[in-house]
Scaffold this active site. Sequence first.
Site, PDB file in Angstrom:
ATOM      1  N   HIS A  76       3.989   7.057   3.706  1.00  0.00           N
ATOM      2  CA  HIS A  76       4.944   5.953   3.556  1.00  0.00           C
ATOM      3  C   HIS A  76       4.505   4.997   2.444  1.00  0.00           C
ATOM      4  O   HIS A  76       3.366   5.026   1.994  1.00  0.00           O
ATOM      5  CB  HIS A  76       5.148   5.183   4.870  1.00  0.00           C
ATOM      6  CG  HIS A  76       3.940   4.465   5.402  1.00  0.00           C
ATOM      7  ND1 HIS A  76       3.076   5.023   6.313  1.00  0.00           N
ATOM      8  CD2 HIS A  76       3.460   3.218   5.161  1.00  0.00           C
ATOM      9  CE1 HIS A  76       2.118   4.156   6.595  1.00  0.00           C
ATOM     10  NE2 HIS A  76       2.323   3.044   5.916  1.00  0.00           N
ATOM     11  N   HIS A  81       0.827  -1.209   0.000  1.00  0.00           N
ATOM     12  CA  HIS A  81       0.000   0.000   0.000  1.00  0.00           C
ATOM     13  C   HIS A  81       0.856   1.253   0.000  1.00  0.00           C
ATOM     14  O   HIS A  81       2.040   1.222   0.321  1.00  0.00           O
ATOM     15  CB  HIS A  81      -0.972   0.033   1.189  1.00  0.00           C
ATOM     16  CG  HIS A  81      -0.320   0.024   2.549  1.00  0.00           C
ATOM     17  ND1 HIS A  81      -0.058  -1.128   3.234  1.00  0.00           N
ATOM     18  CD2 HIS A  81       0.109   1.030   3.342  1.00  0.00           C
ATOM     19  CE1 HIS A  81       0.503  -0.842   4.400  1.00  0.00           C
ATOM     20  NE2 HIS A  81       0.628   0.462   4.495  1.00  0.00           N
ATOM     21  N   GLU A 132       7.757   1.023   4.996  1.00  0.00           N
ATOM     22  CA  GLU A 132       7.225  -0.020   5.878  1.00  0.00           C
ATOM     23  C   GLU A 132       7.436  -1.356   5.185  1.00  0.00           C
ATOM     24  O   GLU A 132       7.185  -1.502   3.988  1.00  0.00           O
ATOM     25  CB  GLU A 132       5.715   0.226   6.097  1.00  0.00           C
ATOM     26  CG  GLU A 132       5.044  -0.827   6.980  1.00  0.00           C
ATOM     27  CD  GLU A 132       3.541  -0.549   7.170  1.00  0.00           C
ATOM     28  OE1 GLU A 132       2.947   0.170   6.343  1.00  0.00           O
ATOM     29  OE2 GLU A 132       2.988  -1.070   8.159  1.00  0.00           O
TER      30      GLU A 132
HETATM   31 CO    CO Z   1       1.249   1.250   6.304  1.00  0.00          CO
END
Ligand code: CO
Length: 134
Positions: free
Chosen positions: A79, A7, A130
């Site tokens: 992020h 994502h 991440e």
């Molecule tokens: Co995230």
Amino acid sequence: VIGRLNHVAIAVQDLAAASALYRDALGAKVSGPLSLPDHGVTVVFVELENTKIELIEPLGEHSPIAKFLAENPGGAVHHLCFEVADIFAAREQLKRAGARVLGDGRPKIGAHGKPVLFLSPKDFAGTLIELEQI
Ligand code: CO
């Protein structure tokens, strides 16, 4: 090390307004808001064919995205999340490559119930990364 883009997270001040943009202007499939007190955010998932967009709004007084939004009051990409098969192996390889893992360096359970780590944007061209074990 990395697999798919899981994502892109976008920090926003107004989750309802951002959700309406993706739902109404772009015609995307948008979830209802999900509050994650342990993470200090409320999140909405925008499901695309090949990845997800996560709209994140601060929740509570100590939200980890409060400072970021103060610096980016109009909202901004916060992020990128990449999938990894083995988060410990990924962490060791990245540490050998000079990347800094944020926090105490141990994986935590992320917004999807899976182990995640965050890498300092200082080592990744200004982007917070991440890693999520799938
Ligand atoms: Co995230």
